[in-house]
Design a protein around this motif. Structure first.
Motif, mmCIF file in Angstrom:
data_model
loop_
_atom_site.group_PDB
_atom_site.id
_atom_site.type_symbol
_atom_site.label_atom_id
_atom_site.label_comp_id
_atom_site.label_asym_id
_atom_site.label_seq_id
_atom_site.Cartn_x
_atom_site.Cartn_y
_atom_site.Cartn_z
ATOM 1 N N GLN A 125 5.718 -9.300 -12.169
ATOM 2 C CA GLN A 125 6.026 -8.063 -11.470
ATOM 3 C C GLN A 125 5.389 -6.880 -12.197
ATOM 4 O OE1 GLN A 125 7.707 -7.712 -8.556
ATOM 5 N NE2 GLN A 125 7.769 -9.949 -8.448
ATOM 6 N N GLY A 126 4.499 -6.210 -11.511
ATOM 7 C CA GLY A 126 3.890 -5.015 -12.077
ATOM 8 C C GLY A 126 3.994 -3.875 -11.105
ATOM 9 N N ARG A 127 2.970 -3.034 -11.096
ATOM 10 C CA ARG A 127 2.966 -1.953 -10.115
ATOM 11 C C ARG A 127 2.844 -2.524 -8.714
ATOM 12 N NH1 ARG A 127 -1.199 0.690 -9.977
ATOM 13 N NH2 ARG A 127 -2.536 -0.500 -11.390
ATOM 14 N N ALA A 128 3.466 -1.835 -7.754
ATOM 15 C CA ALA A 128 3.421 -2.315 -6.375
ATOM 16 C C ALA A 128 1.987 -2.328 -5.866
ATOM 17 C CB ALA A 128 4.293 -1.416 -5.486
ATOM 18 N N ALA A 129 1.679 -3.314 -5.030
ATOM 19 C CA ALA A 129 0.332 -3.443 -4.485
ATOM 20 C C ALA A 129 0.059 -2.325 -3.485
ATOM 21 C CB ALA A 129 0.179 -4.797 -3.803
ATOM 22 N N ARG A 130 -1.129 -1.756 -3.555
ATOM 23 C CA ARG A 130 -1.514 -0.688 -2.631
ATOM 24 C C ARG A 130 -2.947 -0.917 -2.182
ATOM 25 N NH1 ARG A 130 2.896 0.194 -1.834
ATOM 26 N NH2 ARG A 130 4.165 2.055 -2.122
ATOM 27 N N ILE A 131 -3.173 -0.731 -0.893
ATOM 28 C CA ILE A 131 -4.516 -0.830 -0.327
ATOM 29 C C ILE A 131 -4.839 0.504 0.327
ATOM 30 C CG2 ILE A 131 -5.946 -1.935 1.442
ATOM 31 C CD1 ILE A 131 -4.490 -4.518 0.942
ATOM 32 N N SER A 132 -5.915 1.112 -0.097
ATOM 33 C CA SER A 132 -6.319 2.402 0.469
ATOM 34 C C SER A 132 -7.056 2.172 1.790
ATOM 35 C CB SER A 132 -7.228 3.145 -0.510
ATOM 36 O OG SER A 132 -7.714 4.328 0.079
ATOM 37 N N LEU A 133 -6.658 2.916 2.806
ATOM 38 C CA LEU A 133 -7.298 2.805 4.115
ATOM 39 C C LEU A 133 -8.530 3.687 4.244
ATOM 40 C CD1 LEU A 133 -4.168 2.725 6.469
ATOM 41 C CD2 LEU A 133 -5.495 0.803 5.596
ATOM 42 N N GLY A 134 -8.715 4.567 3.282
ATOM 43 C CA GLY A 134 -9.902 5.417 3.306
ATOM 44 C C GLY A 134 -9.982 6.257 4.571
ATOM 45 N N GLN A 135 -11.121 6.206 5.233
ATOM 46 C CA GLN A 135 -11.331 7.021 6.424
ATOM 47 C C GLN A 135 -10.487 6.564 7.614
ATOM 48 O OE1 GLN A 135 -15.401 6.604 7.689
ATOM 49 N NE2 GLN A 135 -15.351 4.356 7.657
ATOM 50 N N TRP A 136 -9.867 5.385 7.505
ATOM 51 C CA TRP A 136 -9.048 4.871 8.594
ATOM 52 C C TRP A 136 -7.589 5.300 8.484
ATOM 53 C CZ3 TRP A 136 -11.643 2.980 12.502
ATOM 54 C CH2 TRP A 136 -12.911 2.437 12.279
ATOM 55 N N ARG A 137 -7.226 6.116 7.488
ATOM 56 C CA ARG A 137 -5.829 6.510 7.298
ATOM 57 C C ARG A 137 -5.269 7.198 8.538
ATOM 58 N NH1 ARG A 137 -5.220 10.549 3.708
ATOM 59 N NH2 ARG A 137 -2.996 10.074 3.349
ATOM 60 N N TYR A 138 -5.946 8.237 8.987
ATOM 61 C CA TYR A 138 -5.419 9.019 10.111
ATOM 62 C C TYR A 138 -5.559 8.296 11.452
ATOM 63 C CZ TYR A 138 -4.799 12.797 6.804
ATOM 64 O OH TYR A 138 -4.389 13.545 5.722
ATOM 65 N N PRO A 139 -6.664 7.580 11.718
ATOM 66 C CA PRO A 139 -6.698 6.781 12.947
ATOM 67 C C PRO A 139 -5.589 5.722 12.997
ATOM 68 C CG PRO A 139 -8.917 7.074 12.107
ATOM 69 C CD PRO A 139 -7.995 7.620 11.072
ATOM 70 N N ALA A 140 -5.293 5.112 11.839
ATOM 71 C CA ALA A 140 -4.227 4.113 11.815
ATOM 72 C C ALA A 140 -2.875 4.750 12.111
ATOM 73 C CB ALA A 140 -4.193 3.416 10.448
ATOM 74 N N ALA A 141 -2.626 5.929 11.521
ATOM 75 C CA ALA A 141 -1.373 6.629 11.799
ATOM 76 C C ALA A 141 -1.288 7.030 13.265
ATOM 77 C CB ALA A 141 -1.252 7.861 10.901
ATOM 78 N N GLY A 142 -2.401 7.504 13.826
ATOM 79 C CA GLY A 142 -2.412 7.873 15.234
ATOM 80 C C GLY A 142 -2.122 6.686 16.140
#
Length: 558
Positions: free
Chosen positions: A279-296
């Motif tokens: 168990q370490g830091r929680a896994a994170r994947i950056s969506l980059g330029q897709w952050r806002y389209p994914a939220a939309g």
């Protein structure tokens, strides 16, 4: 000797409560199915299970539950990944909204979709896109049930998968990214293989929930004669009454067997979770330029499956009758005045639901504390067995529990007589069904109280009862309050259990809503649904305010 008698009495009390509320109803319905009249006889089961009507209803049950679970995975899975592992904007708000179908009753979900689709939809007529008059409502029947099973049970998938995703260490993702893997490749080669047991477990839980769901098939299936096993039992009991109890007990056992198979599949899937990682830091994947389209895209999906049906329900409740367009001139609160102030049956239903849900919440919150304290002193195997017994009435479909309660309380009991056709049978059914819902947050809080507090009080001469009253109870009180609110929300507009247990002057909100919709009084049914949603959302706000005083994991959206 006195020091030993007290703990023994407490242990006997806990075991008795759990056995009576958890095991007794299940044992009674099995007895009625395999030994009617206390004589072993499997002929009724054989006859009922092989009837063409039963086989068709069983196929419909399995079909809708399976494909509903698939849709739930397709909705809840991406949301769990986005909320738990990505940097998508507004992900917490999206996760909270996705959990609403889990809190709102299935019949309210079905009613909102009924009023969003079809030629009589107030919302679609306002927008000028309603189907032509006479067009069948597309949400009725198999496809609609599957779709709403997916919407209703997506939160179960979301909660289950998020629990697995938050435990994945970020080192694995970072190593893959450092080796040149794209975020998509890291997901498919690392996250997905590690999450397979959780995915299987989430799908099994959604499948089990679909098998026991009554509200959605009742509103979407009964009007077109599309029967599942729960609605088949309801139709038979409504038509023939307690005279068909042995036959209905055998069908209830069939539902229970199907549900238990799903539960076993879920347990087997989680047993396959053999991968070990630090168990370490929680896994994170950056969506980059897709952050806002994914939220939309996520907001668009929630708008279609949650917000638009809710708006359709609200607009329908504001028109005087079906087919009347909603304008400033036709907008009215008459439906709310009718169901809240004038109509005796609906006013009585609000009162009955509030009193029954409130009584169940208070009783279970009060009982859960001593149960949690005593269970902590049991061995781990014994504690798990008793907790499993307490979970049985909640895990099995509500229609099964209703038949069990009728079998238990139809005949007169010593001193109190028959409880059938009284409000007491509904209250007892609520106590049985929601016992585990009250126990879990309280047990979670009790296990987190440091043992040093109890030991220090014992050193000062405080008796066990005094230690409970002055230390354990105050520290666990917020969790008990949260448990009471969770039980109240679950019981307030419940339909699956009370559909078979209600009687004249003992109607509940779920029953009255269903009856009004069947009678063609959709705007009044919508007004009741809107009122219950307001109550649930208000209680959610109260629970959210309690969040800082509750143990981690009590509130699923936190």
């Amino acid at each position: 000797m006195a020091n030993r008698v007290g703990p023994r009495i407490a242990a006997l009390f806990v075991i008795s409560v759990i056995l009576v509320l958890g095991l007794l109803p299940i044992a009674r319905i099995i007895l009625a199915a395999i030994a009617p009249g206390l004589v072993f006889d499997l002929s009724i089961i054989g006859e009922q299970w092989t009837r063409a009507t039963t086989l068709r209803a069983m196929w419909n049950t399995l079909d809708t539950a399976f494909f509903g679970a698939v849709i739930a995975l397709l909705i809840g899975g991406p949301f769990a990944f986005a909320v738990a592992m990505t940097d998508m904007p507004t992900r917490r708000s999206l996760g909270f909204l996705l959990l609403l179908p889990l809190i709102i009753a299935p019949q309210v979900t079905a009613l909102s979709w009924l009023h969003m689709t079809g030629p009589s939809s107030t919302l679609l007529n306002m927008l000028g896109i309603a189907p032509a008059p006479g067009t069948p409502n597309p949400i009725l029947g198999r496809q609609g049930i599957i779709l709403l099973f997916g919407v209703q049970h997506a939160p179960i998938v979301f909660i289950t998968l998020r629990a697995g995703l938050v435990g994945l260490p970020g080192d694995l993702i970072e190593a893959a990214r450092a080796s040149g893997a794209t975020p998509l490749r890291a997901f498919y080669t690392i996250v997905l293989p590690l999450m397979r047991p959780w995915i299987a477990a989430a799908g099994a839980l959604a499948f089990v929930s679909g098998i026991g769901n009554f509200g959605i098939p009742a509103l979407l299936g009964l009007p077109v004669n599309y029967l599942t096993l729960p609605t088949l039992i309801y139709r038979q009991m409504s038509s023939f009454g307690p005279g068909v109890l042995p036959q209905m007990a055998s069908l209830s056992v069939l539902i229970g067997v199907l549900a238990l198979l799903g539960i076993l599949a879920q347990s087997f899937a989680m047993r396959g979770r053999t991968t070990r990682y630090g168990q370490g830091r929680a896994a994170r994947i950056s969506l980059g330029q897709w952050r806002y389209p994914a939220a939309g895209l996520a907001w668009l999906l929630l708008t279609v499956v949650l917000l638009m049906p809710a708006l359709a329900l609200l607009t329908t409740s504001l028109v005087p009758a079906f087919g009347v367009p909603l304008t400033l001139q036709t907008m009215t609160l008459a439906n709310f005045e009718e169901v809240l102030l004038r109509q005796a049956s609906t006013i009585r239903a609000f009162q009955n639901s509030a009193m029954l849900a409130g009584a169940a919440a208070l009783i279970l919150a009060a009982v859960a504390l001593p149960i949690a304290i005593v269970l902590e002193r049991f061995s781990t195997p014994s504690r798990r067995i008793l907790q499993g017994i307490a979970e049985l009435p909640y895990a099995l479909p509500g229609i099964v529990l209703a038949i069990a309660c009728i079998l238990l309380f139809l005949r007169p009991l010593p001193l109190i007589g028959s409880l059938y056709a009284t409000a007491w049978i509904i209250l007892i059914a609520y106590l049985m069904r929601f016992l585990t819902l009250a126990m879990k947050p309280v047990a979670n809080a009790v296990t987190r109280i440091p043992l040093e507090f109890d030991e220090a009080a014992a050193t000062c001469g405080a008796s066990p009862l005094r230690r409970v009253v002055t230390i354990t109870a105050p520290l666990a009180a917020p969790a008990a309050a949260a448990a009471a609110l969770l039980v109240f929300m679950s019981a307030f507009n419940e339909l699956t259990v009370s559909a078979l247990l209600w009687s004249s002057r003992n109607e509940t909100l779920g029953v009255v809503l269903f009856s009004l919709q069947e009678a063609g009084l959709g705007p009044q049914a919508a007004a009741i649904a809107v009122a219950t949603v307001v109550v649930v959302v208000a209680l959610l706000a109260v629970l959210d305010r309690l969040a800082t005083r509750l143990p981690q994991g009590v509130l699923p959206w936190r």
